[in-house]
Scaffold this motif. Structure first.
Motif, short mmCIF file in Angstrom:
data_model
loop_
_atom_site.label_atom_id
_atom_site.label_comp_id
_atom_site.label_asym_id
_atom_site.label_seq_id
_atom_site.Cartn_x
_atom_site.Cartn_y
_atom_site.Cartn_z
N ASN A 194 40.01 41.07 43.80
CA ASN A 194 39.82 42.25 42.94
C ASN A 194 40.02 41.93 41.48
O ASN A 194 39.53 42.64 40.61
CB ASN A 194 40.79 43.37 43.36
CG ASN A 194 40.26 44.12 44.57
OD1 ASN A 194 39.05 44.10 44.82
ND2 ASN A 194 41.15 44.72 45.33
N SER A 197 36.86 38.44 37.33
CA SER A 197 36.26 39.13 36.18
C SER A 197 35.47 38.14 35.34
O SER A 197 35.39 36.95 35.67
CB SER A 197 37.37 39.73 35.31
OG SER A 197 38.12 38.68 34.71
N ARG A 259 31.21 46.64 37.46
CA ARG A 259 31.85 45.76 38.44
C ARG A 259 31.97 46.37 39.83
O ARG A 259 32.10 45.67 40.82
CB ARG A 259 33.20 45.23 37.94
CG ARG A 259 34.28 46.24 37.67
CD ARG A 259 35.61 45.55 37.37
NE ARG A 259 36.20 44.97 38.57
CZ ARG A 259 36.41 43.67 38.73
NH1 ARG A 259 36.08 42.81 37.79
NH2 ARG A 259 36.95 43.22 39.84
N ARG A 260 31.91 47.71 39.93
CA ARG A 260 32.05 48.34 41.25
C ARG A 260 30.69 48.58 41.92
O ARG A 260 30.63 48.99 43.06
CB ARG A 260 32.81 49.67 41.12
CG ARG A 260 34.15 49.52 40.44
CD ARG A 260 35.22 50.45 40.98
NE ARG A 260 36.54 50.11 40.48
CZ ARG A 260 37.35 49.23 41.04
NH1 ARG A 260 36.97 48.56 42.11
NH2 ARG A 260 38.55 48.98 40.53
N LYS A 261 29.62 48.33 41.18
CA LYS A 261 28.28 48.56 41.76
C LYS A 261 27.70 47.23 42.25
O LYS A 261 28.28 46.17 42.03
CB LYS A 261 27.38 49.20 40.71
CG LYS A 261 27.93 50.53 40.23
CD LYS A 261 26.92 51.34 39.48
CE LYS A 261 27.48 52.74 39.21
NZ LYS A 261 26.59 53.56 38.43
N TYR A 262 26.53 47.29 42.88
CA TYR A 262 25.86 46.05 43.30
C TYR A 262 25.54 45.22 42.06
O TYR A 262 25.24 45.78 40.99
CB TYR A 262 24.57 46.37 44.06
CG TYR A 262 24.79 47.04 45.39
CD1 TYR A 262 25.87 46.70 46.20
CD2 TYR A 262 23.91 48.02 45.86
CE1 TYR A 262 26.07 47.31 47.44
CE2 TYR A 262 24.09 48.63 47.09
CZ TYR A 262 25.18 48.28 47.87
OH TYR A 262 25.37 48.88 49.08
N CYS A 263 25.53 43.89 42.22
CA CYS A 263 25.37 43.03 41.04
C CYS A 263 24.01 43.19 40.35
O CYS A 263 23.91 42.98 39.15
CB CYS A 263 25.63 41.57 41.40
SG CYS A 263 24.42 40.88 42.55
N ARG A 294 28.74 42.59 45.25
CA ARG A 294 29.45 43.13 44.08
C ARG A 294 29.71 41.96 43.11
O ARG A 294 29.84 40.80 43.55
CB ARG A 294 30.79 43.73 44.48
CG ARG A 294 30.72 44.69 45.65
CD ARG A 294 30.30 46.07 45.27
NE ARG A 294 30.16 46.92 46.45
CZ ARG A 294 29.60 48.12 46.43
NH1 ARG A 294 29.16 48.62 45.29
NH2 ARG A 294 29.47 48.84 47.52
#
Length: 350
Positions: A194, A197, A259-263, A294
């Motif tokens: 998680n 980054s 960052r929480r959505k599909y790449c 992700r």
């Protein structure tokens, strides 16, 4: 001041008796400034532990960033360094550092200046230079960084690593630095974590990054609200992504934009609205990356493939690299706001 050594042995350097760091703070009425996010480390066992993470410092050349009242400075000098360069922005600390300089004649050079603008290319003697492929030079950067400067500074130094300039003109100079615990975790986070980054990818594609140990917040004065991580960096001989720093940063930053959505949602922001979907699909197919992953799940080799594929597209269409998604949004917003009053007038009439 050196202890006498037995014949044939090198004399070990020892600092003469000095006021404690706490006494230095009282003597010069030093107060940590919140606006500069300053926190003092008074425990010399901890400063020794930080310096130990840098490796063998005997006869090395060291640059300490933001020495403040000089806790880490004492530990560096006690490690038997050849030369110590201190770069301190806050003039209030200079008199205390000069006291340390006098206690170690000929070893300490103090610069009153800002590390973000200081020219590191001339900080060390030329004879210390090593080839990039060789072992790292006898040069180390050490610092208990203010939180406000730590992230912009490490990004600047990572760019220097990529271009082999600044402190890395001498070779693969090693760094031992402090960060907020959370930033330290980001710097060392693996794919799937998680904490993964933009910072993780930028640091790990250029350096071996080790999270050495955590210092609890209560060890500092004043106590910060967070714990502190000590992180060690050694530049890699070959970066994991062999593209210019600016291109890698642009791709990685875009991927982590959502960052929480599909790449693929972040990758879309690399392209202008006209033809965005088609170009995004083309990039992901060429890079062989699953668009439903992700951002934090992407491996270093997937980032490398994305950067290589994007570079190819930029070579074919140079206007792509200068495209700025935020600028496009701003222009659309401005267009909307100039159109808005007319619409509301029509609505009022209706």
């Amino acid at each position: 001041f050196c202890l006498m050594a037995a014949p044939g042995k090198v004399a070990a350097f020892r600092l003469p008796p000095l006021p404690t760091i706490g006494e230095i703070i009282k003597l010069f009425r030093l107060k940590a400034l919140k606006q500069l996010s300053q926190n003092f480390l008074l425990d010399l066992r901890l400063t020794d532990k930080i310096v130990k993470q840098a490796g063998e410092l005997k006869n090395a050349h060291v640059c300490e960033v933001g020495p403040g009242p000089g806790g880490i400075t004492r530990s560096i000098l006690s490690a038997g360094v050849e030369q110590l360069l201190l770069i301190e922005k806050d003039a209030r600390f200079i008199p205390g550092l000069q006291m340390l300089s006098e206690a170690a004649p000929g070893k300490v050079h103090i610069v009153h200046g800002d590390i973000l603008t200081y020219k590191m290319e001339k900080a060390f003697p030329k004879h210390l230079k090593k080839n990039w492929e060789d072992e790292p030079p006898d040069i180390h950067i050490i610092g208990n960084l203010p939180f406000s400067v730590s992230t912009p500074l490490i990004i600047k130094w990572l760019e220097n690593v990529s271009k082999r300039d600044g402190p890395f003109i001498y070779g693969r100079t090693q760094m031992t630095l402090t960060f907020q615990k959370e930033v330290g975790e980001r710097l060392t986070a693996n794919p799937g974590s998680n904490q993964r980054s933009r910072l993780s990818v930028m640091a790990q594609h250029l350096c071996t990054v080790e999270n050495c140990f955590i210092i609890p917040g209560q060890a500092f004065v004043p106590k910060p609200e967070v714990d502190v991580a000590v992180v060690h960096f050694t530049p890699l001989v070959q970066p994991k992504i062999q593209q210019p720093f600016e291109l890698v940063e642009k791709v990685v930053q875009s991927v982590f934009q959502f960052r929480r959505k599909y790449c693929f949602r972040g990758i879309e922001t690399l392209f202008p609205e006209n033809g965005r979907l088609k170009r995004t699909e083309q990039l992901m197919m060429t890079a062989d990356v699953d668009p439903t992953l992700r951002p934090f799940q992407l491996s270093m080799s997937q980032f490398r493939n994305l950067c290589n594929a994007y570079r190819k597209m930029c070579d074919e269409d140079p206007s792509l690299f200068v495209f700025n998604y935020r600028e496009e949004l701003r222009q659309k917003k401005m267009t909307r706001s100039t159109d808005q009053p007319e619409q509301s007038e029509e609505e009022n009439q209706l």
